[in-house]
Scaffold this active site. Structure first.
Site, PDB file in Angstrom:
ATOM      1  N   SER A 158     -14.879 -13.794   2.844  1.00 29.23           N
ATOM      2  CA  SER A 158     -13.716 -14.409   2.205  1.00 29.23           C
ATOM      3  C   SER A 158     -13.501 -15.778   2.843  1.00 29.23           C
ATOM      4  O   SER A 158     -13.972 -16.023   3.964  1.00 29.23           O
ATOM      5  CB  SER A 158     -12.488 -13.532   2.472  1.00 29.23           C
ATOM      6  OG  SER A 158     -11.298 -14.206   2.101  1.00 29.23           O
ATOM      7  N   TYR A 171      -7.098  -8.108   7.676  1.00 29.69           N
ATOM      8  CA  TYR A 171      -8.073  -8.665   6.723  1.00 29.69           C
ATOM      9  C   TYR A 171      -8.775  -9.876   7.330  1.00 29.69           C
ATOM     10  O   TYR A 171     -10.001  -9.997   7.287  1.00 29.69           O
ATOM     11  CB  TYR A 171      -7.329  -9.037   5.439  1.00 29.69           C
ATOM     12  CG  TYR A 171      -8.201  -9.449   4.281  1.00 29.69           C
ATOM     13  CD1 TYR A 171      -8.748  -8.489   3.425  1.00 29.69           C
ATOM     14  CD2 TYR A 171      -8.474 -10.788   4.025  1.00 29.69           C
ATOM     15  CE1 TYR A 171      -9.532  -8.865   2.341  1.00 29.69           C
ATOM     16  CE2 TYR A 171      -9.258 -11.171   2.947  1.00 29.69           C
ATOM     17  CZ  TYR A 171      -9.779 -10.203   2.108  1.00 29.69           C
ATOM     18  OH  TYR A 171     -10.553 -10.574   1.036  1.00 29.69           O
TER      19      TYR A 171
HETATM   20  P1  NAD Z   1     -11.114  -4.706  -6.144  1.00 29.45           P
HETATM   21  O1  NAD Z   1      -9.942  -3.946  -5.653  1.00 29.45           O
HETATM   22  O2  NAD Z   1     -11.132  -5.176  -7.573  1.00 29.45           O
HETATM   23  O3  NAD Z   1     -12.446  -3.882  -5.906  1.00 29.45           O
HETATM   24  C1  NAD Z   1     -12.677  -3.195  -4.693  1.00 29.45           C
HETATM   25  C2  NAD Z   1     -13.820  -2.219  -4.880  1.00 29.45           C
HETATM   26  O4  NAD Z   1     -13.964  -1.484  -3.670  1.00 29.45           O
HETATM   27  C3  NAD Z   1     -13.541  -1.191  -5.985  1.00 29.45           C
HETATM   28  O5  NAD Z   1     -14.758  -0.884  -6.641  1.00 29.45           O
HETATM   29  C4  NAD Z   1     -13.042   0.003  -5.202  1.00 29.45           C
HETATM   30  O6  NAD Z   1     -13.232   1.244  -5.878  1.00 29.45           O
HETATM   31  C5  NAD Z   1     -13.927  -0.089  -3.971  1.00 29.45           C
HETATM   32  N1  NAD Z   1     -13.384   0.670  -2.857  1.00 29.45           N
HETATM   33  C6  NAD Z   1     -12.115   0.666  -2.357  1.00 29.45           C
HETATM   34  N2  NAD Z   1     -12.009   1.543  -1.351  1.00 29.45           N
HETATM   35  C7  NAD Z   1     -13.246   2.117  -1.208  1.00 29.45           C
HETATM   36  C8  NAD Z   1     -13.779   3.103  -0.341  1.00 29.45           C
HETATM   37  N3  NAD Z   1     -13.030   3.684   0.601  1.00 29.45           N
HETATM   38  N4  NAD Z   1     -15.084   3.442  -0.484  1.00 29.45           N
HETATM   39  C9  NAD Z   1     -15.855   2.872  -1.442  1.00 29.45           C
HETATM   40  N5  NAD Z   1     -15.405   1.930  -2.283  1.00 29.45           N
HETATM   41  C10 NAD Z   1     -14.117   1.565  -2.160  1.00 29.45           C
HETATM   42  O7  NAD Z   1     -11.278  -5.948  -5.150  1.00 29.45           O
HETATM   43  P2  NAD Z   1     -12.053  -7.362  -5.269  1.00 29.45           P
HETATM   44  O8  NAD Z   1     -11.024  -8.427  -5.367  1.00 29.45           O
HETATM   45  O9  NAD Z   1     -13.131  -7.294  -6.265  1.00 29.45           O
HETATM   46  O10 NAD Z   1     -12.647  -7.454  -3.803  1.00 29.45           O
HETATM   47  C11 NAD Z   1     -13.986  -7.177  -3.507  1.00 29.45           C
HETATM   48  C12 NAD Z   1     -14.361  -7.835  -2.194  1.00 29.45           C
HETATM   49  O11 NAD Z   1     -14.177  -9.249  -2.314  1.00 29.45           O
HETATM   50  C13 NAD Z   1     -13.495  -7.386  -1.017  1.00 29.45           C
HETATM   51  O12 NAD Z   1     -14.283  -7.259   0.137  1.00 29.45           O
HETATM   52  C14 NAD Z   1     -12.512  -8.530  -0.867  1.00 29.45           C
HETATM   53  O13 NAD Z   1     -12.033  -8.632   0.435  1.00 29.45           O
HETATM   54  C15 NAD Z   1     -13.385  -9.710  -1.245  1.00 29.45           C
HETATM   55  N6  NAD Z   1     -12.643 -10.903  -1.661  1.00 29.45           N
HETATM   56  C16 NAD Z   1     -11.844 -10.882  -2.765  1.00 29.45           C
HETATM   57  C17 NAD Z   1     -11.175 -12.030  -3.140  1.00 29.45           C
HETATM   58  C18 NAD Z   1     -10.326 -12.101  -4.372  1.00 29.45           C
HETATM   59  O14 NAD Z   1      -9.639 -13.112  -4.555  1.00 29.45           O
HETATM   60  N7  NAD Z   1     -10.336 -11.113  -5.231  1.00 29.45           N
HETATM   61  C19 NAD Z   1     -11.293 -13.187  -2.348  1.00 29.45           C
HETATM   62  C20 NAD Z   1     -12.098 -13.158  -1.223  1.00 29.45           C
HETATM   63  C21 NAD Z   1     -12.769 -12.004  -0.894  1.00 29.45           C
END
Ligand code: NAD
Length: 276
Positions: A158, A171
Site C-alpha cells: 500500500s 495497517y
Molecule cells: P477487499 O475487502 O475488497 O478484499 C479483501 C479480500 O481478502 C477478499 O477476497 C476477502 O475475502 C479476503 N480475505 C479477508 N480476510 C481473509 C482471510 N482471513 N483469509 C483469506 N482471505 C481473506 O479489499 P481490497 O481493497 O481489494 O484490498 C486488497 C489488498 O489491497 C489488501 O491487502 C489491502 O490492504 C490492499 N490495498 C487496498 C487499497 C484500496 O484502496 N482498496 C489500497 C492499498 C492497498
C-alpha cells in the site's frame, strides 16, 4: 459525473504472456485480488483464487473467469489468518496444478482507531493476515521456485507501506513490514530467477475502502462525502480512486518475462501520493 470515480478500463491487451503458468492469488474473491486474478487469467495463467464470502457468489466468479479467459480456475476457501490455512492453500495448488509460478499475497483487512484505543485483537488480526500470511505463503513456495529457476512473488502492500496516516497503526506497521519482507525475499531469490516486488496502491475503489468511509466518518466526526474529499483523497494528487484493472495490469507485467529485472521494488500506483 463523480469526479473522484475510478476510470472505466476496457480489456487491456497484454497478450498471452502467462500461458501455462500457475498463479495463486490470496483474497481474490473481491476488490484488488479479483482484479489481479482476472488480469493474470487474461494473460493465460491457470489460477487458484481464495477468499471469504458466499459460496454461490464465489462459484459464479470462478466460472465467469474460467469461461471468459478459457483457463482452469480453482477456488480454495482457506482462512489465511491461520498459518495452517496458508499451508493448505499452497499444498492444494501444487496438488491441482503441479507447481506455483506466481504467488500474489493480496488478502488484507483494515481497522481504523487511535493507537490508545486500538483493539488488541484487531492489531493481531491485521498483522496475521496482512503480514504473516505473506511470509507463510512465500516460505511454502520459494524453495520450489528457486529449484525451477523461475518464480514471481507479488505482494500487494500500500502507499501506507511507504508513508503513514493517523488511526491506521496496525495497517501501516504491517504494510511497512511487508515491503521490508519483500526486499529480503528479493535478495535471497534474485540469483535463482525469482523476483519479489510490492505493489503500493493509493486509494482503489473496493469494498475495503467503502467500509472505511463509515469508520473514518466516525473517527473524524464528519460526513461521508467529506471523508472521500478531505480524508481519503486529500493526499492523492490526481483526486481519483484507481481502478482494480490498473493494479491487475501491473501485476501481470511483473509476472511476465518482461518483469524479470524488476525485483525488490515497492512500486506506487497512487496518483502521486507518495511523491509529496
Ligand atoms: P477487499 O475487502 O475488497 O478484499 C479483501 C479480500 O481478502 C477478499 O477476497 C476477502 O475475502 C479476503 N480475505 C479477508 N480476510 C481473509 C482471510 N482471513 N483469509 C483469506 N482471505 C481473506 O479489499 P481490497 O481493497 O481489494 O484490498 C486488497 C489488498 O489491497 C489488501 O491487502 C489491502 O490492504 C490492499 N490495498 C487496498 C487499497 C484500496 O484502496 N482498496 C489500497 C492499498 C492497498
Amino acid at each position: 459525473m463523480n469526479v473522484h470515480a475510478a476510470p472505466t478500463i476496457r480489456e487491456p491487451a497484454i497478450g498471452s504472456a502467462l500461458l501455462g503458468k500457475v498463479a495463486v492469488v490470496t483474497g481474490s474473491t473481491s476488490g484488488i485480488g479479483l482484479g489481479v486474478a482476472q488480469a493474470l487469467a487474461r494473460a493465460g495463467a491457470r489460477l487458484v483464487i481464495n477468499g471469504l464470502g458466499e459460496t454461490a457468489e464465489i462459484d459464479r466468479i470462478r466460472r465467469r473467469i474460467a469461461e471468459q479467459y478459457r483457463v482452469d480456475v480453482r477456488y480454495d476457501d482457506s482462512n489465511l489468518m491461520d498459518p495452517a490455512g496458508v499451508a493448505r492453500l499452497v499444498t492444494g495448488a501444487v496438488a491441482a496444478f503441479g507447481q506455483v509460478d506466481i504467488l500474489v499475497n493480496n488478502a488484507g483487512i483494515q481497522h481504523v482507531a487511535p493507537v490508545e484505543d486500538f483493539p488488541v485483537e484487531k492489531w493481531d488480526a491485521i498483522l496475521a493476515l496482512n503480514l504473516s500470511a505473506a511470509f507463510h505463503a512465500t516460505r511454502h513456495v520459494l524453495g520450489a521456485m528457486k529449484q525451477n529457476g523461475h518464480g514471481r512473488i507479488i505482494n500487494v502492500a500500500s502507499a501506507h507501506g511507504l508513508v503513514a496516516s493517523p488511526f491506521k497503526a496496525a495497517y501501516v506497521a504491517a504494510k511497512h513490514g511487508l515491503i521490508g519482507f519483500t526486499k529480503t525475499v528479493a535478495l535471497e531469490a534474485a540469483e535463482f530467477g525469482v523476483t519479489a516486488n510490492a505493489i503500493c496502491p493509493g486509494y482503489v475503489w473496493t469494498p475495503l475502502v467503502e467500509r472505511q468511509i463509515d469508520e473514518q466518518a466516525l473517527a473524524h466526526g464528519i460526513a461521508r462525502d467529506a471523508v472521500v474529499r478531505d480524508v481519503l483523497l486529500a493526499q492523492q494528487p490526481n483526486k481519483r480512486f484507481a481502478a482494480v484493472e490498473e493494479i491487475g495490469a501491473l501485476a501481470a507485467f511483473l509476472a511476465s518475462d518482461l518483469g524479470a529485472s524488476i525485483t525488490g521494488a515497492a512500486l506506487p500506483v497512487d496518483g502521486g501520493w507518495t511523491a509529496h
